[in-house]
Enzyme design. Structure first.
Site, PDB file in Angstrom:
ATOM      1  N   ASP A 115       9.283   2.967   0.274  1.00  0.00           N
ATOM      2  CA  ASP A 115       8.291   3.635   0.931  1.00  0.00           C
ATOM      3  C   ASP A 115       8.092   3.116   2.374  1.00  0.00           C
ATOM      4  OD1 ASP A 115       6.094   4.057   2.011  1.00  0.00           O
ATOM      5  OD2 ASP A 115       4.222   3.237   0.742  1.00  0.00           O
ATOM      6  N   TYR A 174       0.533  -0.905   0.213  1.00  0.00           N
ATOM      7  CA  TYR A 174      -0.282  -0.348   0.281  1.00  0.00           C
ATOM      8  C   TYR A 174       1.196   1.601   0.307  1.00  0.00           C
ATOM      9  CZ  TYR A 174      -3.622   3.773   1.232  1.00  0.00           C
ATOM     10  OH  TYR A 174      -4.536   4.606   2.032  1.00  0.00           O
ATOM     11  N   LYS A 185       3.946   8.613   8.894  1.00  0.00           N
ATOM     12  CA  LYS A 185       3.625   8.254  10.469  1.00  0.00           C
ATOM     13  C   LYS A 185       4.914   8.866  11.508  1.00  0.00           C
ATOM     14  CE  LYS A 185       1.018   4.626   8.565  1.00  0.00           C
ATOM     15  NZ  LYS A 185       0.635   3.888   7.243  1.00  0.00           N
TER      16      LYS A 185
HETATM   17  C1  LIG Z   1      -0.062   4.494   5.781  1.00  0.00           C
HETATM   18  C2  LIG Z   1       0.868   4.378   4.352  1.00  0.00           C
HETATM   19  C3  LIG Z   1       0.743   5.020   3.564  1.00  0.00           C
HETATM   20  C4  LIG Z   1      -0.186   6.411   3.833  1.00  0.00           C
HETATM   21  O1  LIG Z   1       0.180   7.272   4.263  1.00  0.00           O
HETATM   22  P1  LIG Z   1      -0.775   8.304   5.039  1.00  0.00           P
HETATM   23  O2  LIG Z   1      -0.595   8.565   6.006  1.00  0.00           O
HETATM   24  O3  LIG Z   1      -2.234   7.313   4.860  1.00  0.00           O
HETATM   25  O4  LIG Z   1      -1.706   8.541   3.837  1.00  0.00           O
HETATM   26  C5  LIG Z   1       1.359   4.760   2.565  1.00  0.00           C
HETATM   27  N1  LIG Z   1       2.433   3.518   2.954  1.00  0.00           N
HETATM   28  C6  LIG Z   1       2.721   2.903   3.400  1.00  0.00           C
HETATM   29  C7  LIG Z   1       3.547   2.032   3.149  1.00  0.00           C
HETATM   30  C8  LIG Z   1       1.922   2.763   4.776  1.00  0.00           C
HETATM   31  O5  LIG Z   1       1.750   2.438   5.495  1.00  0.00           O
END
Ligand SMILES: *Cc1c(COP(=O)(O)O)cnc(C)c1O
Length: 426
Positions: free
Chosen positions: A239, A144, A267
């Site tokens: 990511d 994701y 995060k």
């Molecule tokens: C949470 C997450 C996102 C998206 O971040 P948001 O602040 O919710 O837009 C993107 N990549 C990874 C790996 C994530 O866990």
């Protein structure tokens, strides 16, 4: 435990907010029942609107790595707020956080702050395309990267190598530039690269996956990806929205010993306020506006409250590097405890763990990609989730999510969690 008030609040919320929530996983669709409305939280504990106390294993999906309402972060935000909450002009604290982040993370010279992980990944891909002059990207099924159009893609059918939209509203035109590969399948990636020679701008990956449960990459897979990207002039995007400032001071790059070309953060870097960021070496970052032609902007980007929370959080993590080992030790203790209990229950299960990320899958295993994760028995997972919830343990309400431990969790909390599982009837 009763959830009367939570359920009433959910009914009211559903009248005015689609599905009653502002992010789908919160609605408990995967596990059934009404979501818990939280009133406040401190350290490792959530206190819900019905007065229940819960041990929290999601830590706001990762950001609160030192626990809820952590004093240094809280105080930084309160003090900053008294001086004004947004200016749309440069502030010194943006440079302070940038400087600290650049000093902690390997292989980056410059960092740009945005407001979410979604924005970070979306902008990183645009930068990669602008830098390489190429259009296509590869992502991995089950990873994701936020909800921007280029990532809401599923595997195409039959002989077509390009993806197709997996949400209405994403156009075929966008989908054709995102190719899908399977996690831990280097040969599959090589085949895609060969079939699209000279057209790939980037490969984006969660360096330890956390959005199909926790899935650890093999060393050969990661090393192979790095080599392939270098040889084919493709940018490797890590990511690290989940893994950054969580698996180590320098994130997954440090924990895995692999260098990426562009890094995405979110995060933990915001300490619980809305922050995302993307970063790279100077020669790549200089392509970004206003230095270069790749456009990217944000009214609230670098917001002083958000920066103060991030700065307080990273300062804490930077000053006590033992925290990552402490978290990994606690996670290992939990792993061993859950393993011991589950092995006596005669169920098929698999526990995956890396650092402070861990997940339980009710399947024969091993769980190494999206397909093996999706084989999990969801009826068992629902019983596990609700059973634990009734005993005061708040786990992620979906089998596709990793747990995120926070360092406020005590060994007593972990023992309580393991005992709760022991007394659970599946
Ligand atoms: C949470 C997450 C996102 C998206 O971040 P948001 O602040 O919710 O837009 C993107 N990549 C990874 C790996 C994530 O866990």
């Amino acid at each position: 435990m009763i959830y009367q008030r939570s359920s009433a609040l959910f009914s009211e919320a559903k009248k005015y907010i689609p599905g009653g929530v502002n992010s789908p996983v919160r609605a408990f669709k995967a596990v059934g029942g009404d979501p818990i409305f939280v009133k406040e939280a401190k350290g490792a504990y959530l206190y819900d609107e019905d007065g229940n106390k819960l041990i929290d294993y999601i830590s706001s999906w990762g950001p609160l790595i030192l626990g809820h309402a952590h004093e240094p972060v809280l105080n930084a935000v309160i003090e900053k707020a008294k001086k004004g909450t947004s200016f749309g002009m440069p502030t010194e604290i943006e440079t302070e956080l940038a400087k600290l982040a650049v000093s902690m993370v390997p292989n980056i010279d410059k960092i740009r702050f945005v407001n979410s992980g979604t924005e970070a990944c979306m902008s990183a891909v645009r930068l990669a395309r602008g830098y390489t002059g190429k259009d296509k990207i590869i992502k991995f099924a089950g990873c994701y990267h936020g909800h921007s159009d280029s990532f809401l893609i599923q595997a195409g059918s039959g002989a077509v190598t390009f993806g197709s939209p997996n949400s209405p509203g994403v156009t075929q035109g966008t989908a054709k530039d995102t190719l899908l590969a399977n996690y831990n399948d280097l040969e599959g990636v090589k085949a895609l690269v060969a079939a699209n020679k000279g057209e790939l701008a980037a490969i984006i990956i969660e360096p330890v996956a956390g959005n199909m449960g926790c899935i650890v990459p093999t060393k050969a897979f990661m090393e192979g990806l790095r080599k392939l990207c270098t040889n084919e002039n493709i940018l490797l995007i890590f990511d690290e929205v989940m893994t950054g400032f969580r698996l180590a001071k320098g994130g997954a790059q440090e924990a895995l010993g692999i260098k990426a070309d562009i890094l995405c953060f979110g995060k933990v870097i915001g300490g619980g306020l809305p922050v995302g960021a993307f970063a790279a070496k100077e020669k790549i970052m200089n392509h970004l506006a206003p230095d270069g032609p790749v456009y990217q902007a944000g009214t609230l980007s670098g917001n002083p409250l958000a920066m103060s929370a991030g700065l307080a959080m990273l300062t804490e993590l930077n000053n006590k590097p033992g925290v990552f080992q402490s978290l990994a030790d606690k996670t290992e203790y939990l792993h061993k405890g859950l393993d011991k209990v589950l092995s006596k229950k005669g169920l098929a299960y698999q526990i995956n763990r890396f650092g402070s990320m861990i997940s339980v899958h009710f399947t024969e295993g091993p769980v190494a990609d999206f397909a093996s994760s999706a084989k999990g028995n969801n009826d068992l997972f629902k019983k596990y989730f609700h059973g634990m919830l009734h005993k005061g343990i708040y786990l992620p309400p979906s089998a596709f999510e990793s747990y995120f431990l926070n360092d406020a969790l005590s060994y007593n909390d972990l023992d309580e969690t393991i005992e709760a599982l022991e007394t659970l009837n599946f």
